[in-house]
Design a protein around this motif. Structure first.
Motif, PDB file in Angstrom:
ATOM      1  N   VAL A 132     -70.392  16.179  92.987  1.00 57.39           N
ATOM      2  CA  VAL A 132     -71.083  17.386  92.520  1.00 57.39           C
ATOM      3  C   VAL A 132     -72.447  17.554  93.177  1.00 57.39           C
ATOM      4  O   VAL A 132     -72.804  18.648  93.625  1.00 57.39           O
ATOM      5  CB  VAL A 132     -71.234  17.352  90.989  1.00 57.39           C
ATOM      6  CG1 VAL A 132     -72.085  18.528  90.505  1.00 57.39           C
ATOM      7  CG2 VAL A 132     -69.860  17.386  90.322  1.00 57.39           C
ATOM      8  N   PHE A 133     -73.236  16.472  93.247  1.00 60.94           N
ATOM      9  CA  PHE A 133     -74.617  16.583  93.727  1.00 60.94           C
ATOM     10  C   PHE A 133     -74.784  16.164  95.183  1.00 60.94           C
ATOM     11  O   PHE A 133     -75.760  16.571  95.822  1.00 60.94           O
ATOM     12  CB  PHE A 133     -75.546  15.742  92.848  1.00 60.94           C
ATOM     13  CG  PHE A 133     -75.684  16.269  91.458  1.00 60.94           C
ATOM     14  CD1 PHE A 133     -76.487  17.361  91.196  1.00 60.94           C
ATOM     15  CD2 PHE A 133     -75.016  15.678  90.397  1.00 60.94           C
ATOM     16  CE1 PHE A 133     -76.626  17.862  89.908  1.00 60.94           C
ATOM     17  CE2 PHE A 133     -75.140  16.166  89.109  1.00 60.94           C
ATOM     18  CZ  PHE A 133     -75.941  17.267  88.864  1.00 60.94           C
ATOM     19  N   GLY A 134     -73.882  15.359  95.695  1.00 59.39           N
ATOM     20  CA  GLY A 134     -74.007  14.915  97.072  1.00 59.39           C
ATOM     21  C   GLY A 134     -74.325  13.434  97.170  1.00 59.39           C
ATOM     22  O   GLY A 134     -74.906  12.842  96.255  1.00 59.39           O
ATOM     23  N   HIS A 135     -73.964  12.845  98.278  1.00 59.83           N
ATOM     24  CA  HIS A 135     -74.172  11.410  98.497  1.00 59.83           C
ATOM     25  C   HIS A 135     -75.659  11.084  98.537  1.00 59.83           C
ATOM     26  O   HIS A 135     -76.464  11.792  99.142  1.00 59.83           O
ATOM     27  CB  HIS A 135     -73.502  10.993  99.814  1.00 59.83           C
ATOM     28  CG  HIS A 135     -73.552   9.524 100.070  1.00 59.83           C
ATOM     29  ND1 HIS A 135     -72.893   8.608  99.261  1.00 59.83           N
ATOM     30  CD2 HIS A 135     -74.196   8.802 101.024  1.00 59.83           C
ATOM     31  CE1 HIS A 135     -73.119   7.389  99.728  1.00 59.83           C
ATOM     32  NE2 HIS A 135     -73.908   7.481 100.785  1.00 59.83           N
ATOM     33  N   ASN A 136     -76.055  10.013  97.842  1.00 61.76           N
ATOM     34  CA  ASN A 136     -77.431   9.516  97.799  1.00 61.76           C
ATOM     35  C   ASN A 136     -78.402  10.481  97.117  1.00 61.76           C
ATOM     36  O   ASN A 136     -79.624  10.361  97.285  1.00 61.76           O
ATOM     37  CB  ASN A 136     -77.952   9.202  99.207  1.00 61.76           C
ATOM     38  CG  ASN A 136     -77.380   7.909  99.745  1.00 61.76           C
ATOM     39  OD1 ASN A 136     -77.036   7.001  98.979  1.00 61.76           O
ATOM     40  ND2 ASN A 136     -77.268   7.814 101.059  1.00 61.76           N
ATOM     41  N   HIS A 137     -77.891  11.436  96.345  1.00 60.64           N
ATOM     42  CA  HIS A 137     -78.790  12.294  95.580  1.00 60.64           C
ATOM     43  C   HIS A 137     -79.444  11.470  94.467  1.00 60.64           C
ATOM     44  O   HIS A 137     -78.837  10.536  93.938  1.00 60.64           O
ATOM     45  CB  HIS A 137     -78.006  13.462  94.972  1.00 60.64           C
ATOM     46  CG  HIS A 137     -78.866  14.546  94.416  1.00 60.64           C
ATOM     47  ND1 HIS A 137     -79.427  14.480  93.162  1.00 60.64           N
ATOM     48  CD2 HIS A 137     -79.286  15.722  94.952  1.00 60.64           C
ATOM     49  CE1 HIS A 137     -80.142  15.571  92.948  1.00 60.64           C
ATOM     50  NE2 HIS A 137     -80.070  16.345  94.011  1.00 60.64           N
ATOM     51  N   PRO A 138     -80.715  11.792  94.097  1.00 58.14           N
ATOM     52  CA  PRO A 138     -81.378  11.023  93.027  1.00 58.14           C
ATOM     53  C   PRO A 138     -80.598  10.979  91.728  1.00 58.14           C
ATOM     54  O   PRO A 138     -80.650   9.982  90.999  1.00 58.14           O
ATOM     55  CB  PRO A 138     -82.709  11.762  92.845  1.00 58.14           C
ATOM     56  CG  PRO A 138     -82.978  12.381  94.172  1.00 58.14           C
ATOM     57  CD  PRO A 138     -81.631  12.753  94.721  1.00 58.14           C
ATOM     58  N   TYR A 139     -79.852  12.032  91.403  1.00 57.86           N
ATOM     59  CA  TYR A 139     -79.073  12.023  90.169  1.00 57.86           C
ATOM     60  C   TYR A 139     -77.945  10.995  90.231  1.00 57.86           C
ATOM     61  O   TYR A 139     -77.516  10.475  89.204  1.00 57.86           O
ATOM     62  CB  TYR A 139     -78.484  13.397  89.898  1.00 57.86           C
ATOM     63  CG  TYR A 139     -79.481  14.436  89.464  1.00 57.86           C
ATOM     64  CD1 TYR A 139     -80.830  14.112  89.310  1.00 57.86           C
ATOM     65  CD2 TYR A 139     -79.105  15.744  89.210  1.00 57.86           C
ATOM     66  CE1 TYR A 139     -81.756  15.048  88.918  1.00 57.86           C
ATOM     67  CE2 TYR A 139     -80.025  16.698  88.814  1.00 57.86           C
ATOM     68  CZ  TYR A 139     -81.350  16.342  88.675  1.00 57.86           C
ATOM     69  OH  TYR A 139     -82.266  17.287  88.279  1.00 57.86           O
ATOM     70  N   VAL A 140     -77.462  10.710  91.430  1.00 56.83           N
ATOM     71  CA  VAL A 140     -76.432   9.686  91.591  1.00 56.83           C
ATOM     72  C   VAL A 140     -77.047   8.310  91.383  1.00 56.83           C
ATOM     73  O   VAL A 140     -76.490   7.451  90.693  1.00 56.83           O
ATOM     74  CB  VAL A 140     -75.784   9.773  92.981  1.00 56.83           C
ATOM     75  CG1 VAL A 140     -74.747   8.672  93.163  1.00 56.83           C
ATOM     76  CG2 VAL A 140     -75.142  11.149  93.177  1.00 56.83           C
ATOM     77  N   LYS A 141     -78.237   8.099  91.930  1.00 55.32           N
ATOM     78  CA  LYS A 141     -78.906   6.815  91.791  1.00 55.32           C
ATOM     79  C   LYS A 141     -79.319   6.559  90.348  1.00 55.32           C
ATOM     80  O   LYS A 141     -79.390   5.418  89.896  1.00 55.32           O
ATOM     81  CB  LYS A 141     -80.139   6.763  92.691  1.00 55.32           C
ATOM     82  CG  LYS A 141     -79.820   6.870  94.178  1.00 55.32           C
ATOM     83  CD  LYS A 141     -81.092   6.865  95.004  1.00 55.32           C
ATOM     84  CE  LYS A 141     -80.785   6.995  96.490  1.00 55.32           C
ATOM     85  NZ  LYS A 141     -82.022   7.035  97.310  1.00 55.32           N
ATOM     86  N   ASP A 142     -79.593   7.629  89.599  1.00 51.36           N
ATOM     87  CA  ASP A 142     -80.024   7.477  88.212  1.00 51.36           C
ATOM     88  C   ASP A 142     -78.943   6.841  87.351  1.00 51.36           C
ATOM     89  O   ASP A 142     -79.220   6.344  86.264  1.00 51.36           O
ATOM     90  CB  ASP A 142     -80.400   8.843  87.643  1.00 51.36           C
ATOM     91  CG  ASP A 142     -80.943   8.756  86.228  1.00 51.36           C
ATOM     92  OD1 ASP A 142     -81.692   7.808  85.953  1.00 51.36           O
ATOM     93  OD2 ASP A 142     -80.607   9.614  85.408  1.00 51.36           O
TER      94      ASP A 142
END
Length: 302
Positions: free
Chosen positions: A152-162
């Motif tokens: 949904v947000f893209g690879h390595n997006h901050p929301y993924v890291k969260d």
């Protein structure tokens, strides 16, 4: 005929606090929200736990010594049924709710929490233990959750890291939370929203009396949240859980149209989907295990 006068007013204190009030005298419930422009991403994805725990662990300081008169007054205030809560997303919001008849005392409770609230070592330790337990259970589902966020947000997006923030709770101390609060919970740049049945002029004086002496130094600017870059085309994620007793299906998509110009269309589409959902849940009685949620984020809507 002359239209009705708006009950919404807005002003700023000398220290920069923006205050928005809606003194609707038909509203029996009072609500106030202090919104700070820092959230889980405001200190970097690797420190998202600090933002979340700093809000959830802040408690009223009832351990300090009070005079007999003040103690009696405080006991009375604490019995008014005021509800305090907080939530952290792209911003940090502290909220207070209660009966409008006690509006001035509710806003004071919010002020007391933000001004004199404390972090207890026992509470922080409890949160660390709880996070450790949750992290063990989430290890099994973290793979598909991360894959969903990446789609949904893209690879390595901050929301993924969260998604890994639970792991960073283990090292948190009360000193870290105090430092975060002192750095980011500042009124210059914050917004106080007040809604309920109250006298607007009196409430304005109350807000100024409580918050006007807070320092005007602004918090450090939060890093911008990058826009979402959803994966092209549909993505299918399958996670097999041999211990699961039910099947869970999640369907998520990014709303990439411009938010401002598409707001009306998005509202209509959201209500259309909710209407169809109600038919499944209420009219057909087919399932109450289905839900819909429309989320607004700084990266884009979901």
């Amino acid at each position: 005929a002359e239209g009705r006068r708006s009950t919404v007013s807005e002003f700023r204190l000398h220290n920069g606090l923006r205050v928005v009030m809606n003194s609707n005298f038909t509203q029996p419930v009072f609500e106030a929200r202090m919104i700070f422009p820092v959230g889980a991403m405001g200190v970097g994805a690797e420190n998202a736990a600090i933002a979340r725990v700093a809000a959830s662990a802040l408690e009223l300081n009832t351990t300090r010594h009070f005079s007999a008169e003040d103690a009696e007054r405080l006991n009375w205030v604490l019995e008014l049924g005021t509800q305090l809560s907080s939530r952290v997303a792209d911003h940090t919001t502290f909220e207070v709710q209660g009966a409008s008849i006690d509006a001035d005392w509710h806003i004071w409770r919010l002020y007391w929490l933000l001004q004199d609230g404390i972090y207890r070592n026992a509470k922080v330790a409890q949160l660390r233990d709880k996070a450790a337990q949750v992290a063990k259970h989430r290890d099994e589902t973290r793979g598909w959750r991360r894959a969903l966020f990446e789609a949904v947000f893209g690879h390595n997006h901050p929301y993924v890291k969260d998604d890994d923030f639970l792991a960073s709770v283990a090292g948190l101390r009360t000193d870290d939370l105090d430092e975060f609060r002192d750095t980011y919970y500042r009124v210059n740049g914050a917004t106080l929203v007040i809604v309920g049945k109250f006298d607007a002029a009196v409430m304005r004086e109350t807000v100024a009396e409580l918050f006007d002496d807070w320092r005007a130094t602004p918090a450090p600017p939060a890093p911008p949240v990058p826009a979402m870059h959803p994966a092209a085309g549909p993505a299918w994620i399958i996670h097999a859980d041999p211990e699961a007793s039910q099947v869970r299906i999640t369907y998520a998509f990014a709303a990439t149209s411009p938010r401002a110009s598409s707001r009306a269309a998005r509202t209509i589409v959201a209500e259309m989907v909710r209407s169809r959902l109600q038919k499944v849940r209420t009219q057909l009685g087919a399932s109450y295990g289905i839900a819909i949620d429309y989320q607004l984020t700084d990266a884009g809507d979901l």
